[in-house]
Motif scaffolding. Structure first.
Motif, short mmCIF file in Angstrom:
data_model
loop_
_atom_site.label_atom_id
_atom_site.label_comp_id
_atom_site.label_asym_id
_atom_site.label_seq_id
_atom_site.Cartn_x
_atom_site.Cartn_y
_atom_site.Cartn_z
N GLY A 118 64.25 -40.33 -18.54
CA GLY A 118 65.22 -39.89 -17.68
C GLY A 118 66.48 -39.43 -18.42
O GLY A 118 66.56 -39.45 -19.55
N SER A 119 67.24 -38.91 -17.63
CA SER A 119 68.60 -38.33 -18.24
C SER A 119 69.92 -38.56 -17.58
O SER A 119 69.81 -39.24 -16.37
N TRP A 120 70.84 -38.49 -18.08
CA TRP A 120 72.34 -38.95 -17.44
C TRP A 120 73.16 -37.72 -17.89
O TRP A 120 73.11 -36.91 -18.81
N ARG A 121 74.07 -37.53 -16.67
CA ARG A 121 75.03 -36.57 -16.63
C ARG A 121 76.53 -37.47 -16.95
O ARG A 121 76.75 -38.32 -16.03
N ALA A 122 77.12 -37.09 -17.93
CA ALA A 122 78.41 -38.04 -18.14
C ALA A 122 79.42 -36.82 -18.46
O ALA A 122 79.25 -35.68 -18.95
N ARG A 123 80.69 -37.26 -18.38
CA ARG A 123 81.86 -36.48 -18.63
C ARG A 123 82.28 -36.81 -19.95
O ARG A 123 83.29 -35.59 -20.54
N ALA A 124 81.83 -37.66 -20.52
CA ALA A 124 82.19 -37.84 -22.14
C ALA A 124 81.15 -38.62 -22.58
O ALA A 124 80.08 -39.53 -21.94
N VAL A 125 80.81 -38.56 -24.11
CA VAL A 125 79.63 -39.23 -24.84
C VAL A 125 80.22 -39.79 -25.92
O VAL A 125 81.14 -39.06 -26.58
N VAL A 126 79.76 -40.89 -26.19
CA VAL A 126 80.34 -41.60 -27.50
C VAL A 126 79.19 -41.83 -28.32
O VAL A 126 78.25 -42.54 -27.72
N SER A 127 78.92 -41.14 -29.44
CA SER A 127 77.76 -41.52 -30.48
C SER A 127 78.10 -42.60 -31.31
O SER A 127 79.08 -42.59 -32.19
N ALA A 128 77.19 -43.70 -31.31
CA ALA A 128 77.40 -44.83 -32.24
C ALA A 128 76.04 -45.09 -32.77
O ALA A 128 75.87 -46.33 -32.78
N THR A 129 75.36 -44.40 -33.40
CA THR A 129 73.93 -44.27 -33.94
C THR A 129 73.99 -44.90 -35.22
O THR A 129 72.85 -45.28 -35.67
N GLY A 130 75.12 -44.69 -35.93
CA GLY A 130 75.13 -45.31 -37.30
C GLY A 130 74.27 -44.32 -38.36
O GLY A 130 73.93 -43.14 -38.19
N THR A 131 73.69 -45.18 -39.55
CA THR A 131 73.08 -44.37 -40.37
C THR A 131 71.72 -45.23 -40.80
O THR A 131 70.97 -44.51 -41.40
N TRP A 132 71.60 -46.19 -40.42
CA TRP A 132 70.27 -47.01 -40.91
C TRP A 132 69.05 -46.45 -40.53
O TRP A 132 68.10 -46.75 -41.40
N ILE A 137 66.52 -40.58 -49.74
CA ILE A 137 65.92 -40.64 -51.34
C ILE A 137 66.37 -39.47 -51.80
O ILE A 137 65.78 -38.40 -51.39
N PRO A 138 66.85 -39.28 -53.08
CA PRO A 138 67.05 -37.98 -53.58
C PRO A 138 65.64 -37.44 -54.17
O PRO A 138 64.80 -38.13 -54.41
N ALA A 139 65.88 -36.17 -54.30
CA ALA A 139 64.87 -35.45 -54.89
C ALA A 139 64.77 -35.55 -56.36
O ALA A 139 65.61 -34.99 -57.30
N VAL A 140 63.59 -36.46 -56.86
CA VAL A 140 63.36 -36.52 -58.16
C VAL A 140 62.22 -36.23 -58.52
O VAL A 140 61.21 -36.33 -57.92
N ALA A 141 62.08 -35.49 -59.74
CA ALA A 141 60.65 -34.78 -60.10
C ALA A 141 59.73 -35.91 -60.20
O ALA A 141 60.00 -37.20 -60.75
N GLY A 142 58.60 -35.63 -59.85
CA GLY A 142 57.33 -36.60 -59.93
C GLY A 142 57.26 -37.69 -58.72
O GLY A 142 56.43 -38.56 -59.02
N ARG A 285 72.25 -41.33 -44.51
CA ARG A 285 72.94 -39.88 -43.75
C ARG A 285 73.28 -40.36 -42.24
O ARG A 285 72.48 -41.30 -41.63
N PRO A 286 74.35 -39.81 -41.74
CA PRO A 286 74.70 -40.14 -40.42
C PRO A 286 73.27 -39.90 -39.17
O PRO A 286 72.83 -38.61 -39.58
N ALA A 287 72.93 -40.52 -38.44
CA ALA A 287 71.90 -40.27 -37.36
C ALA A 287 72.46 -39.49 -36.29
O ALA A 287 72.69 -39.93 -35.47
N LEU A 288 72.24 -38.12 -36.59
CA LEU A 288 72.82 -37.14 -35.35
C LEU A 288 71.98 -36.04 -34.73
O LEU A 288 72.31 -35.10 -34.41
N ALA A 289 70.68 -36.38 -35.22
CA ALA A 289 69.77 -35.21 -34.60
C ALA A 289 69.73 -35.06 -33.08
O ALA A 289 69.45 -33.85 -32.83
#
Length: 351
Positions: A118-132, A137-142, A285-289
């Motif tokens: 379902g959905s929520w309507r809010a007057r403000a949002v705090v995003s605290a989703t972290g990075t885990w 992983i870097p782009a490395v050949a091979g 990287r921050p989880a902000l999708a």
């Protein structure tokens, strides 16, 4: 079904709980939506031997000291999970577990938070989703040609599963050092870093790191010379297991390889090493999708902020992603102050 509240906090780990604590103190109606089925945030998914950098008293959320773990100076992850579960219950925080936030959209004077229930309507949002949940992983050949096992920090559990195996650990930060130390003596270890390891002095732990991060932020806010903060001290906290492996001569590094082969890695000079597994301890990287529809992300995937408030969407706050959302805000002890400031700003917005 669409429900309404003043504030939606996305994420029920340490940052989300700190936000909930301060919102509750200010009497602000809110809900905390957490994708995890049980309390504890990302601490539920760490490797078995992980320890905090700080004693319990210096790893506490606002309002509640972390109890000392019997027989341990630096608590383990299971102790942290138990502490967070108790914290959530003690302050009767309005948290809903097992709820996945899919997107946040503008909806007139509200922000609409769409979830898998379902959905929520809010007057403000705090995003605290972290990075885990966003390992890098870097782009490395091979990489695609390599036939052995590849895993990231988040997938590492215990050294026994690599006993007698040829393992390459990539990364010169704390995770790389701790996992290399964990494997030393059990696996045939090769530790690879982009530059020689920079250990902090042995007497420096999370207490000093927090003080340095705070001093740097104060200096920058006052227009004084940048102190360099934590980065000026080194890259690796010499926690007891790392110190023991280092002092026993078990931690040696090689420079970063240039490519992976089907059976291992190769350096620029043509030297090769076989590997049954490569463990990438190369950060997150921050989880902000969930903010894609707001179109706020800029360089390096960050959302521009002043403190925790998004510059281009004042109803949105980001908490716990690193120094760009508050000094040491990605730590247990460090998130309390930015969480307090975040709650006060929201209170002003709502009034």
């Amino acid at each position: 079904m669409t429900r309404r509240t003043d504030v939606v906090v996305i994420g029920g780990g340490q940052s989300g709980l700190a936000a909930g604590y301060h919102l509750r103190r200010l009497g602000i109606e809110h809900v905390i939506l957490d994708a995890q089925a049980t309390p504890g945030g990302a601490w539920q998914h760490t490797w078995d031997s992980l320890r905090l950098f700080s004693p319990a008293a210096y790893a506490s959320l606002p309002g509640r000291l972390m109890p000392v773990q019997a027989g341990e100076v630096y608590p383990d992850a299971a102790h942290v999970v138990a502490y967070l579960a108790d914290y959530e219950k003690r302050y009767e925080l309005p948290i809903q577990h097992g709820v996945w936030v899919e997107s946040v959209r503008r909806d007139g004077p509200f922000l609409r938070v769409e979830t898998d229930s379902g959905s929520w309507r809010a007057r403000a949002v705090v995003s605290a989703t972290g990075t885990w949940t966003r390992p890098f992983i870097p782009a490395v050949a091979g990489r695609r040609a390599y036939e052995g096992r590849q895993l990231h920090t988040v997938q590492y559990g215990r050294p026994e599963e690599f006993a007698g195996r040829q393992v390459i650990v990539v990364g010169g930060g704390n995770s790389g050092a701790q996992i290399a130390a964990d494997l030393a003596g059990t696996a045939e270890l090769t530790w690879v870093t982009r530059r020689p390891p920079r250990y902090l002095a042995d007497d420096i732990d999370g207490r000093a790191l927090f003080d340095h991060a705070t001093a740097r932020r104060r200096a920058l806010d006052e227009g004084r010379t940048d102190t360099g903060g934590v980065a000026s001290l080194g890259d690796i906290v010499a926690v007891p297991p790392v110190r023991a492996a280092r002092d026993a001569g078990l931690l040696h590094t090689k420079p970063m390889f240039t490519r992976l082969t089907p059976t291992g890695v190769e350096w620029a000079d043509g030297t090769r090493a076989e590997a049954d597994a490569v463990i990438w301890c190369t950060g997150f990287r921050p989880a902000l999708a969930h903010f894609a529809a707001l179109r706020l992300r800029g360089a390096r995937g960050h959302i521009a902020t002043e403190g925790t408030r998004a510059l281009d969407e004042p109803r949105l706050h980001l908490l716990g992603y690193g120094d760009w959302t508050g000094p040491a805000s990605a730590t247990l002890i460090g998130v309390g102050r930015p969480a307090r400031d975040c709650a006060r700003e929201i209170a002003s917005l709502l009034s």
